[in-house]
Motif scaffolding. Structure first.
Motif, PDB file in Angstrom:
ATOM      1  N   GLU A  58      50.503   4.726 -21.889  1.00  0.00           N
ATOM      2  CA  GLU A  58      50.424   6.088 -21.412  1.00  0.00           C
ATOM      3  C   GLU A  58      49.183   6.792 -21.974  1.00  0.00           C
ATOM      4  O   GLU A  58      48.844   6.623 -23.152  1.00  0.00           O
ATOM      5  CB  GLU A  58      51.665   6.892 -21.832  1.00  0.00           C
ATOM      6  N   LYS A  59      48.538   7.583 -21.139  1.00  0.00           N
ATOM      7  CA  LYS A  59      47.442   8.418 -21.612  1.00  0.00           C
ATOM      8  C   LYS A  59      48.054   9.591 -22.372  1.00  0.00           C
ATOM      9  O   LYS A  59      48.941  10.266 -21.869  1.00  0.00           O
ATOM     10  CB  LYS A  59      46.609   8.935 -20.439  1.00  0.00           C
ATOM     11  N   ILE A  60      47.582   9.850 -23.578  1.00  0.00           N
ATOM     12  CA  ILE A  60      48.083  10.960 -24.369  1.00  0.00           C
ATOM     13  C   ILE A  60      47.121  12.143 -24.193  1.00  0.00           C
ATOM     14  O   ILE A  60      45.927  12.015 -24.440  1.00  0.00           O
ATOM     15  CB  ILE A  60      48.199  10.591 -25.862  1.00  0.00           C
ATOM     16  N   PHE A  61      47.650  13.276 -23.769  1.00  0.00           N
ATOM     17  CA  PHE A  61      46.810  14.445 -23.522  1.00  0.00           C
ATOM     18  C   PHE A  61      47.397  15.675 -24.209  1.00  0.00           C
ATOM     19  O   PHE A  61      48.549  15.666 -24.659  1.00  0.00           O
ATOM     20  CB  PHE A  61      46.671  14.699 -22.011  1.00  0.00           C
ATOM     21  N   LYS A  62      46.602  16.733 -24.289  1.00  0.00           N
ATOM     22  CA  LYS A  62      47.043  17.965 -24.947  1.00  0.00           C
ATOM     23  C   LYS A  62      47.572  18.950 -23.899  1.00  0.00           C
ATOM     24  O   LYS A  62      46.819  19.490 -23.100  1.00  0.00           O
ATOM     25  CB  LYS A  62      45.898  18.607 -25.730  1.00  0.00           C
ATOM     26  N   LEU A  63      48.866  19.155 -23.918  1.00  0.00           N
ATOM     27  CA  LEU A  63      49.517  20.113 -23.023  1.00  0.00           C
ATOM     28  C   LEU A  63      49.282  21.523 -23.550  1.00  0.00           C
ATOM     29  O   LEU A  63      49.323  21.755 -24.758  1.00  0.00           O
ATOM     30  CB  LEU A  63      51.016  19.831 -22.975  1.00  0.00           C
ATOM     31  N   ILE A  64      49.065  22.485 -22.645  1.00  0.00           N
ATOM     32  CA  ILE A  64      48.886  23.878 -23.052  1.00  0.00           C
ATOM     33  C   ILE A  64      49.867  24.771 -22.296  1.00  0.00           C
ATOM     34  O   ILE A  64      50.004  24.662 -21.081  1.00  0.00           O
ATOM     35  CB  ILE A  64      47.429  24.356 -22.834  1.00  0.00           C
ATOM     36  N   LYS A  65      50.577  25.601 -23.051  1.00  0.00           N
ATOM     37  CA  LYS A  65      51.535  26.537 -22.477  1.00  0.00           C
ATOM     38  C   LYS A  65      51.401  27.870 -23.210  1.00  0.00           C
ATOM     39  O   LYS A  65      50.723  27.959 -24.234  1.00  0.00           O
ATOM     40  CB  LYS A  65      52.976  26.027 -22.665  1.00  0.00           C
ATOM     41  N   PHE A  66      52.074  28.891 -22.699  1.00  0.00           N
ATOM     42  CA  PHE A  66      52.192  30.123 -23.468  1.00  0.00           C
ATOM     43  C   PHE A  66      53.289  29.925 -24.507  1.00  0.00           C
ATOM     44  O   PHE A  66      54.347  29.363 -24.206  1.00  0.00           O
ATOM     45  CB  PHE A  66      52.537  31.309 -22.565  1.00  0.00           C
ATOM     46  N   ARG A  67      53.066  30.389 -25.701  1.00  0.00           N
ATOM     47  CA  ARG A  67      54.045  30.258 -26.777  1.00  0.00           C
ATOM     48  C   ARG A  67      55.269  31.117 -26.472  1.00  0.00           C
ATOM     49  O   ARG A  67      55.142  32.288 -26.092  1.00  0.00           O
ATOM     50  CB  ARG A  67      53.414  30.680 -28.101  1.00  0.00           C
ATOM     51  N   THR A  68      56.455  30.544 -26.634  1.00  0.00           N
ATOM     52  CA  THR A  68      57.697  31.292 -26.410  1.00  0.00           C
ATOM     53  C   THR A  68      58.507  31.467 -27.683  1.00  0.00           C
ATOM     54  O   THR A  68      59.474  32.229 -27.696  1.00  0.00           O
ATOM     55  CB  THR A  68      58.580  30.578 -25.363  1.00  0.00           C
ATOM     56  N   MET A  69      58.126  30.749 -28.745  1.00  0.00           N
ATOM     57  CA  MET A  69      58.830  30.892 -30.015  1.00  0.00           C
ATOM     58  C   MET A  69      57.847  31.283 -31.121  1.00  0.00           C
ATOM     59  O   MET A  69      56.732  30.766 -31.170  1.00  0.00           O
ATOM     60  CB  MET A  69      59.548  29.598 -30.389  1.00  0.00           C
ATOM     61  N   SER A  70      58.270  32.191 -31.972  1.00  0.00           N
ATOM     62  CA  SER A  70      57.425  32.614 -33.079  1.00  0.00           C
ATOM     63  C   SER A  70      57.401  31.534 -34.154  1.00  0.00           C
ATOM     64  O   SER A  70      58.137  30.542 -34.082  1.00  0.00           O
ATOM     65  CB  SER A  70      57.966  33.919 -33.680  1.00  0.00           C
ATOM     66  N   ASN A  71      56.563  31.732 -35.158  1.00  0.00           N
ATOM     67  CA  ASN A  71      56.483  30.796 -36.277  1.00  0.00           C
ATOM     68  C   ASN A  71      57.239  31.324 -37.493  1.00  0.00           C
ATOM     69  O   ASN A  71      56.896  31.005 -38.639  1.00  0.00           O
ATOM     70  CB  ASN A  71      55.021  30.527 -36.647  1.00  0.00           C
TER      71      ASN A  71
END
Length: 224
Positions: A58-71
């Motif tokens: 599998e090709k490993i790639f960097k997924l990008i989303k809007f953050r929904t949980m705080s740290n």
């Protein structure tokens, strides 16, 4: 023919148009997210993509989303439980699927498709059966057959069966049907999370699935 010759071109064109049209919304959500999350509004994570014919992996790639949980962390520096870190703004993003919009960039560069099995965690790769791994025969999608027909409310077994079915039935008609079903699911706020969980429980492997099935059969036998 559609899957080999036209699907990627359609994905590229539609993702480019969507990014241009939705740019103002993306900008507003990024600003609001930076305030609501007290920092970086984006969430990135390495995910497995389509299996390469050259390497067989599998090709490993960097997924990008809007953050929904705080740290947010406890006094010992450990992250708080998901249901605590998932704030009101994050719940809104998930219920409307707006958190997925940045993935249009992943589609544009070819790591993802508009329709395909949802990209899961890299650590799951060693936990798949040979049959389940076929979900990576195609590019992962912004939405998929399982996403449109149950989303996170599905069991892992149900989800994987739907994912593999899709890889064997990629047609323009199927993709259009999935898109319409996705819109309907989002508008009805269906399957946002698994019952009893703020998100989807971790896939621990097929041994857990078999154990759960055995327990269910034992309970049925006991009730007879």
């Amino acid at each position: 023919m559609y899957a080999k010759c036209f699907k990627r071109g359609i994905d590229f064109t539609l993702s480019l148009i969507a990014l241009v049209v939705l740019f103002p919304i993306l900008l507003v959500l990024a600003v609001i997210g930076a305030v609501a999350m007290k920092g970086n509004p984006f969430f990135t994570q390495m995910r497995p993509g389509k299996i390469s014919k050259k390497t067989g992996k599998e090709k490993i790639f960097k997924l990008i989303k809007f953050r929904t949980m705080s740290n947010a962390k406890d006094k010992d520096g450990n992250l708080l439980p998901d249901d605590v870190r998932l704030n009101t703004y994050g719940r809104f993003l998930r219920s409307t699927s707006l958190d997925e919009l940045p993935e249009l960039l992943n589609i544009l560069v070819g790591d993802m498709a508009i329709v395909g099995p949802r990209p899961l965690l890299v650590k799951y790769l060693d936990r798949y059966s040979d049959e389940q791994r076929h979900r990576h025969d195609v590019r992962p999608g912004l939405t998929g057959y399982a996403q449109a027909h149950g989303r996170n409310a599905l069991s892992w077994e149900e989800r994987f069966k739907m994912d593999v079915w899709y890889t064997q039935n990629v047609t323009f008609k199927v993709d259009i049907g999935i898109l319409f079903a996705t819109v309907r699911s989002v508008l009805k706020h269906e399957g946002i999370s698994e019952e009893g969980s703020a998100t989807m429980t971790e896939f621990m492997g097929n041994a857990d699935v078999a154990s759960a099935e055995a327990n269910a059969r034992n309970m049925e036998s006991a009730n007879v």
